[in-house]
Design a protein around this motif. Structure first.
Motif, PDB file in Angstrom:
ATOM      1  N   ASP A  43       0.826  -1.208   0.000  1.00 21.11           N
ATOM      2  CA  ASP A  43       0.000   0.000   0.000  1.00 21.11           C
ATOM      3  C   ASP A  43       0.863   1.262   0.000  1.00 21.11           C
ATOM      4  N   LYS A  44       1.976   1.208   0.736  1.00 20.69           N
ATOM      5  CA  LYS A  44       2.916   2.328   0.796  1.00 20.69           C
ATOM      6  C   LYS A  44       4.335   1.801   0.624  1.00 20.69           C
ATOM      7  N   TYR A  45       5.095   2.470  -0.215  1.00 23.74           N
ATOM      8  CA  TYR A  45       6.476   2.069  -0.468  1.00 23.74           C
ATOM      9  C   TYR A  45       7.371   2.492   0.692  1.00 23.74           C
ATOM     10  N   PRO A  46       8.551   1.884   0.781  1.00 21.60           N
ATOM     11  CA  PRO A  46       9.500   2.357   1.801  1.00 21.60           C
ATOM     12  C   PRO A  46       9.816   3.822   1.540  1.00 21.60           C
ATOM     13  N   LEU A  47      10.088   4.554   2.612  1.00 15.67           N
ATOM     14  CA  LEU A  47      10.316   5.989   2.474  1.00 15.67           C
ATOM     15  C   LEU A  47      11.531   6.441   3.276  1.00 15.67           C
ATOM     16  N   PHE A  48      12.131   7.525   2.811  1.00 17.19           N
ATOM     17  CA  PHE A  48      13.149   8.234   3.563  1.00 17.19           C
ATOM     18  C   PHE A  48      12.464   9.404   4.268  1.00 17.19           C
ATOM     19  N   ASP A  49      13.191  10.039   5.201  1.00 19.04           N
ATOM     20  CA  ASP A  49      12.612  11.172   5.943  1.00 19.04           C
ATOM     21  C   ASP A  49      12.107  12.279   5.025  1.00 19.04           C
ATOM     22  N   LYS A  50      12.827  12.543   3.952  1.00 18.01           N
ATOM     23  CA  LYS A  50      12.455  13.670   3.091  1.00 18.01           C
ATOM     24  C   LYS A  50      11.252  13.387   2.190  1.00 18.01           C
ATOM     25  N   CYS A  51      10.815  12.115   2.122  1.00 10.72           N
ATOM     26  CA  CYS A  51       9.667  11.751   1.280  1.00 10.72           C
ATOM     27  C   CYS A  51       8.359  12.012   2.026  1.00 10.72           C
ATOM     28  N   ASP A  52       7.334  12.393   1.289  1.00 11.90           N
ATOM     29  CA  ASP A  52       6.021  12.701   1.859  1.00 11.90           C
ATOM     30  C   ASP A  52       5.204  11.419   1.986  1.00 11.90           C
ATOM     31  N   GLU A  53       4.885  11.038   3.220  1.00 10.17           N
ATOM     32  CA  GLU A  53       4.144   9.794   3.434  1.00 10.17           C
ATOM     33  C   GLU A  53       2.679   9.891   3.023  1.00 10.17           C
ATOM     34  N   THR A  54       2.177  11.105   2.804  1.00 11.07           N
ATOM     35  CA  THR A  54       0.782  11.264   2.382  1.00 11.07           C
ATOM     36  C   THR A  54       0.652  11.349   0.864  1.00 11.07           C
ATOM     37  N   ALA A  55       1.767  11.318   0.157  1.00 15.24           N
ATOM     38  CA  ALA A  55       1.747  11.400  -1.303  1.00 15.24           C
ATOM     39  C   ALA A  55       1.201  10.097  -1.893  1.00 15.24           C
ATOM     40  N   PRO A  56       0.723  10.155  -3.128  1.00 17.16           N
ATOM     41  CA  PRO A  56       0.278   8.918  -3.794  1.00 17.16           C
ATOM     42  C   PRO A  56       1.434   7.917  -3.932  1.00 17.16           C
ATOM     43  N   ARG A  57       1.084   6.651  -4.106  1.00 13.62           N
ATOM     44  CA  ARG A  57       2.082   5.570  -4.153  1.00 13.62           C
ATOM     45  C   ARG A  57       3.167   5.806  -5.206  1.00 13.62           C
ATOM     46  N   ASP A  58       2.772   6.246  -6.387  1.00  6.80           N
ATOM     47  CA  ASP A  58       3.760   6.459  -7.454  1.00  6.80           C
ATOM     48  C   ASP A  58       4.780   7.520  -7.056  1.00  6.80           C
ATOM     49  N   GLN A  59       4.322   8.581  -6.412  1.00  7.48           N
ATOM     50  CA  GLN A  59       5.240   9.630  -5.958  1.00  7.48           C
ATOM     51  C   GLN A  59       6.130   9.125  -4.829  1.00  7.48           C
ATOM     52  N   GLN A  60       5.593   8.281  -3.964  1.00 13.43           N
ATOM     53  CA  GLN A  60       6.403   7.696  -2.895  1.00 13.43           C
ATOM     54  C   GLN A  60       7.525   6.848  -3.499  1.00 13.43           C
ATOM     55  N   ARG A  61       7.164   6.017  -4.467  1.00 18.84           N
ATOM     56  CA  ARG A  61       8.164   5.164  -5.128  1.00 18.84           C
ATOM     57  C   ARG A  61       9.233   6.012  -5.808  1.00 18.84           C
ATOM     58  N   LEU A  62       8.796   7.038  -6.498  1.00 19.08           N
ATOM     59  CA  LEU A  62       9.721   7.920  -7.197  1.00 19.08           C
ATOM     60  C   LEU A  62      10.650   8.629  -6.221  1.00 19.08           C
ATOM     61  N   CYS A  63      10.116   9.107  -5.108  1.00 17.28           N
ATOM     62  CA  CYS A  63      10.935   9.778  -4.090  1.00 17.28           C
ATOM     63  C   CYS A  63      11.975   8.816  -3.526  1.00 17.28           C
ATOM     64  N   PHE A  64      11.563   7.585  -3.237  1.00 18.10           N
ATOM     65  CA  PHE A  64      12.501   6.594  -2.709  1.00 18.10           C
ATOM     66  C   PHE A  64      13.616   6.333  -3.723  1.00 18.10           C
ATOM     67  N   GLN A  65      13.249   6.116  -4.987  1.00 17.50           N
ATOM     68  CA  GLN A  65      14.233   5.834  -6.027  1.00 17.50           C
ATOM     69  C   GLN A  65      15.204   7.000  -6.216  1.00 17.50           C
ATOM     70  N   GLU A  66      14.682   8.209  -6.267  1.00 19.88           N
ATOM     71  CA  GLU A  66      15.542   9.381  -6.469  1.00 19.88           C
ATOM     72  C   GLU A  66      16.491   9.586  -5.297  1.00 19.88           C
ATOM     73  N   THR A  67      15.987   9.424  -4.084  1.00 16.90           N
ATOM     74  CA  THR A  67      16.829   9.601  -2.898  1.00 16.90           C
ATOM     75  C   THR A  67      17.923   8.550  -2.866  1.00 16.90           C
ATOM     76  N   PHE A  68      17.571   7.307  -3.154  1.00 13.84           N
ATOM     77  CA  PHE A  68      18.565   6.232  -3.181  1.00 13.84           C
ATOM     78  C   PHE A  68      19.605   6.495  -4.265  1.00 13.84           C
ATOM     79  N   THR A  69      19.149   6.876  -5.453  1.00  9.95           N
ATOM     80  CA  THR A  69      20.060   7.125  -6.574  1.00  9.95           C
ATOM     81  C   THR A  69      21.006   8.285  -6.274  1.00  9.95           C
ATOM     82  N   LEU A  70      20.474   9.381  -5.739  1.00  9.17           N
ATOM     83  CA  LEU A  70      21.322  10.528  -5.402  1.00  9.17           C
ATOM     84  C   LEU A  70      22.349  10.170  -4.332  1.00  9.17           C
TER      85      LEU A  70
END
Length: 159
Positions: A43-70
Motif C-alpha cells: 500500500d505504501k512504499y519504503p520511504l526516507f525522511d524527506k519523502c512525503d508519506e501522504t503522497a500517492p504511491r507512485d510519488q512515494q516510489r519515485l521519491c525513494f528511487q531518487e533519494t537512493f540514486t542521489l
C-alpha cells in the motif's frame, strides 16, 4: 401449555443453527478477504525522511528511487575511480528492505566487463547501502512488511 413447549422446542432448534451460521459467515468473510488481498504489492512504499508519506504511491516510489540514486551517486563521487575502457552497462542491485527498515543487499548482477574495469564496485555499493539515511519500511494494510526492490545502476563512462 403444549403450545408453549412446542414453541420452546422450535426456538431451541433454530437457535442452534443461528449460532453456527454466524461462525461460518465469519470464516467465509475471512477466506474472501484473503483471496482479495494482492500479496505481491504494498500500500505504501519504503520511504526516507524527506519523502512525503501522504503522497500517492507512485510519488512515494519515485521519491525513494531518487533519494537512493542521489545517495549512491554522492558515494561514487567521493571515490576516485579509474576506468581504462569505455563502459555503457547496467548493474542490477537487488535489495531487501525489512519490516524494521533495515536494508540488505541480496544480489548484485553485473557482467564480466564491469567486474574487470571496476573490481571494487561491490564494495562501493555495499558502502552506499550501509550509509543510507533512515528508511521507513513498506506498509501493507498499515502493517510494516518486507519488500524486495531491484535497482538498475546505469554506468556510462567515456574517454
Amino acid at each position: 401449555m403444549q403450545k408453549y413447549w412446542g414453541f420452546l422446542i422450535c426456538l431451541m432448534l433454530v437457535s442452534c443453527d443461528f449460532f453456527t451460521s454466524q461462525k461460518e459467515a465469519k470464516d467465509e468473510i475471512l477466506k474472501r478477504e484473503r483471496k482479495e488481498i494482492n500479496w505481491n504489492d504494498v500500500d505504501k512504499y519504503p520511504l526516507f525522511d524527506k519523502c512525503d508519506e501522504t503522497a500517492p504511491r507512485d510519488q512515494q516510489r519515485l521519491c525513494f528511487q531518487e533519494t537512493f540514486t542521489l545517495h549512491f551517486l554522492k558515494t561514487l563521487q567521493q571515490k576516485h575511480l579509474v576506468v581504462h575502457k569505455n563502459l555503457n552497462d547496467t548493474i542490477r542491485v537487488e535489495l531487501l528492505i525489512g519490516k524494521e527498515g533495515n536494508v540488505t543487499i541480496l544480489n548484485i548482477k553485473k557482467n564480466k566487463k564491469v567486474a574487470k574495469e571496476i573490481p571494487e564496485i561491490d564494495t562501493l555499493i555495499a558502502y552506499s547501502v550501509e550509509t543510507l539515511p533512515k528508511v521507513y519500511p513498506a506498509l501493507k494494510r498499515n502493517i510494516p512488511v518486507n519488500i524486495k526492490i531491484q535497482f538498475p545502476i546505469i554506468l556510462k563512462v567515456e574517454e
